[in-house]
Design a protein around this motif. Structure first.
Motif, PDB file in Angstrom:
ATOM      1  N   VAL A  65       5.264  10.454   0.908  1.00  0.00           N
ATOM      2  CA  VAL A  65       4.742   9.214   0.335  1.00  0.00           C
ATOM      3  C   VAL A  65       5.539   8.042   0.903  1.00  0.00           C
ATOM      4  N   LEU A  66       4.838   7.143   1.598  1.00  0.00           N
ATOM      5  CA  LEU A  66       5.435   5.977   2.241  1.00  0.00           C
ATOM      6  C   LEU A  66       4.686   4.722   1.815  1.00  0.00           C
ATOM      7  N   ALA A  67       5.236   3.575   2.187  1.00  0.00           N
ATOM      8  CA  ALA A  67       4.600   2.306   1.838  1.00  0.00           C
ATOM      9  C   ALA A  67       4.616   1.376   3.034  1.00  0.00           C
ATOM     10  N   HIS A  68       3.664   0.458   3.047  1.00  0.00           N
ATOM     11  CA  HIS A  68       3.637  -0.612   4.035  1.00  0.00           C
ATOM     12  C   HIS A  68       2.899  -1.777   3.411  1.00  0.00           C
ATOM     13  N   LYS A 101       7.860  -6.411  -8.961  1.00  0.00           N
ATOM     14  CA  LYS A 101       7.853  -7.046 -10.276  1.00  0.00           C
ATOM     15  C   LYS A 101       8.189  -6.073 -11.397  1.00  0.00           C
ATOM     16  N   ASP A 102       7.985  -4.763 -11.167  1.00  0.00           N
ATOM     17  CA  ASP A 102       8.340  -3.761 -12.180  1.00  0.00           C
ATOM     18  C   ASP A 102       9.786  -3.273 -12.015  1.00  0.00           C
ATOM     19  N   THR A 103      10.565  -3.958 -11.217  1.00  0.00           N
ATOM     20  CA  THR A 103      11.995  -3.733 -10.920  1.00  0.00           C
ATOM     21  C   THR A 103      12.268  -2.565  -9.974  1.00  0.00           C
ATOM     22  N   ARG A 104      11.223  -1.856  -9.516  1.00  0.00           N
ATOM     23  CA  ARG A 104      11.462  -0.802  -8.518  1.00  0.00           C
ATOM     24  C   ARG A 104      12.002  -1.421  -7.240  1.00  0.00           C
ATOM     25  N   LEU A 105      12.840  -0.670  -6.544  1.00  0.00           N
ATOM     26  CA  LEU A 105      13.398  -1.112  -5.265  1.00  0.00           C
ATOM     27  C   LEU A 105      12.865  -0.226  -4.155  1.00  0.00           C
ATOM     28  N   LEU A 106      12.415  -0.850  -3.059  1.00  0.00           N
ATOM     29  CA  LEU A 106      11.938  -0.112  -1.893  1.00  0.00           C
ATOM     30  C   LEU A 106      12.781  -0.482  -0.686  1.00  0.00           C
ATOM     31  N   ALA A 107      13.238   0.521   0.049  1.00  0.00           N
ATOM     32  CA  ALA A 107      13.940   0.280   1.319  1.00  0.00           C
ATOM     33  C   ALA A 107      12.875   0.008   2.366  1.00  0.00           C
ATOM     34  N   VAL A 108      12.950  -1.174   3.006  1.00  0.00           N
ATOM     35  CA  VAL A 108      11.929  -1.580   3.964  1.00  0.00           C
ATOM     36  C   VAL A 108      12.563  -2.152   5.227  1.00  0.00           C
ATOM     37  N   SER A 109      11.744  -2.255   6.243  1.00  0.00           N
ATOM     38  CA  SER A 109      12.113  -2.942   7.476  1.00  0.00           C
ATOM     39  C   SER A 109      10.957  -3.857   7.845  1.00  0.00           C
ATOM     40  N   LEU A 110      11.259  -5.132   8.095  1.00  0.00           N
ATOM     41  CA  LEU A 110      10.219  -6.071   8.505  1.00  0.00           C
ATOM     42  C   LEU A 110       9.872  -5.790   9.961  1.00  0.00           C
ATOM     43  N   THR A 111       8.606  -5.622  10.237  1.00  0.00           N
ATOM     44  CA  THR A 111       8.170  -5.251  11.586  1.00  0.00           C
ATOM     45  C   THR A 111       7.552  -6.402  12.348  1.00  0.00           C
ATOM     46  N   ASP A 112       7.131  -7.451  11.642  1.00  0.00           N
ATOM     47  CA  ASP A 112       6.501  -8.598  12.306  1.00  0.00           C
ATOM     48  C   ASP A 112       6.657  -9.802  11.396  1.00  0.00           C
ATOM     49  N   PRO A 142      11.093   7.592   1.848  1.00  0.00           N
ATOM     50  CA  PRO A 142       9.966   7.966   0.983  1.00  0.00           C
ATOM     51  C   PRO A 142      10.029   7.185  -0.329  1.00  0.00           C
ATOM     52  N   VAL A 143       8.866   6.922  -0.911  1.00  0.00           N
ATOM     53  CA  VAL A 143       8.808   6.181  -2.172  1.00  0.00           C
ATOM     54  C   VAL A 143       8.117   7.033  -3.227  1.00  0.00           C
ATOM     55  N   ALA A 144       8.414   6.716  -4.479  1.00  0.00           N
ATOM     56  CA  ALA A 144       7.762   7.407  -5.586  1.00  0.00           C
ATOM     57  C   ALA A 144       6.602   6.550  -6.061  1.00  0.00           C
ATOM     58  N   PRO A 145       5.396   7.102  -6.092  1.00  0.00           N
ATOM     59  CA  PRO A 145       4.288   6.313  -6.622  1.00  0.00           C
ATOM     60  C   PRO A 145       4.547   5.970  -8.082  1.00  0.00           C
ATOM     61  N   GLY A 146       4.181   4.752  -8.468  1.00  0.00           N
ATOM     62  CA  GLY A 146       4.452   4.307  -9.838  1.00  0.00           C
ATOM     63  C   GLY A 146       3.262   4.426 -10.650  1.00  0.00           C
ATOM     64  N   VAL A 183       0.866  -1.178   0.000  1.00  0.00           N
ATOM     65  CA  VAL A 183       0.000   0.000   0.000  1.00  0.00           C
ATOM     66  C   VAL A 183       0.902   1.227   0.000  1.00  0.00           C
ATOM     67  N   ILE A 184       0.763   2.065  -1.013  1.00  0.00           N
ATOM     68  CA  ILE A 184       1.520   3.320  -1.082  1.00  0.00           C
ATOM     69  C   ILE A 184       0.555   4.429  -0.703  1.00  0.00           C
ATOM     70  N   GLU A 185       0.936   5.225   0.294  1.00  0.00           N
ATOM     71  CA  GLU A 185       0.043   6.286   0.756  1.00  0.00           C
ATOM     72  C   GLU A 185       0.824   7.536   1.130  1.00  0.00           C
ATOM     73  N   ARG A 186       0.103   8.629   1.144  1.00  0.00           N
ATOM     74  CA  ARG A 186       0.682   9.912   1.555  1.00  0.00           C
ATOM     75  C   ARG A 186       0.329  10.117   3.023  1.00  0.00           C
TER      76      ARG A 186
END
Length: 95
Positions: free
Chosen positions: A40-43, A67-78, A91-95, A32-35
């Motif tokens: 703009v962040l994702a979870h 799958k579209d080759t974008r890379l997101l910096a994430v941290s697993l929380t659970d 922050p992420v760029a909406p695609g 989910v990408i949201e503002r």
């Protein structure tokens, strides 16, 4: 002006989760990408083999390749069974 926590996009697919020194793990993701407050962040969640996800859960910084080759910096929380929850760490760029 924008609404707080405005959902911009919901994505799902197959990708890979990796971290420095850890082999990439094939995963299915729901993202989910949201503002939030102007940023703009994702979870979302990833599903893969628990044994492969566990080292990534213990690592604070990981990268999710979509799958579209974008890379997101994430941290697993659970991590429960074969499913892990994550949040973006940049922050992420909406695609």
């Amino acid at each position: 002006m924008f609404e707080p926590n405005e959902v911009l996009q919901v994505l799902s697919g197959r990708g890979a989760l990796s971290a420095e020194g850890i082999e990439p793990v094939k995963v299915r993701y729901k993202l989910v990408i949201e503002r939030r407050n102007g940023t703009v962040l994702a979870h979302g969640s990833v599903t893969g083999r628990h044994a492969a996800l566990h080292p990534l859960w213990l690592t604070p910084d990981a990268t999710l390749q979509l799958k579209d080759t974008r890379l997101l910096a994430v941290s697993l929380t659970d991590l429960v069974g074969d499913t892990a929850e994550f949040e973006s760490t940049e922050p992420v760029a909406p695609g």
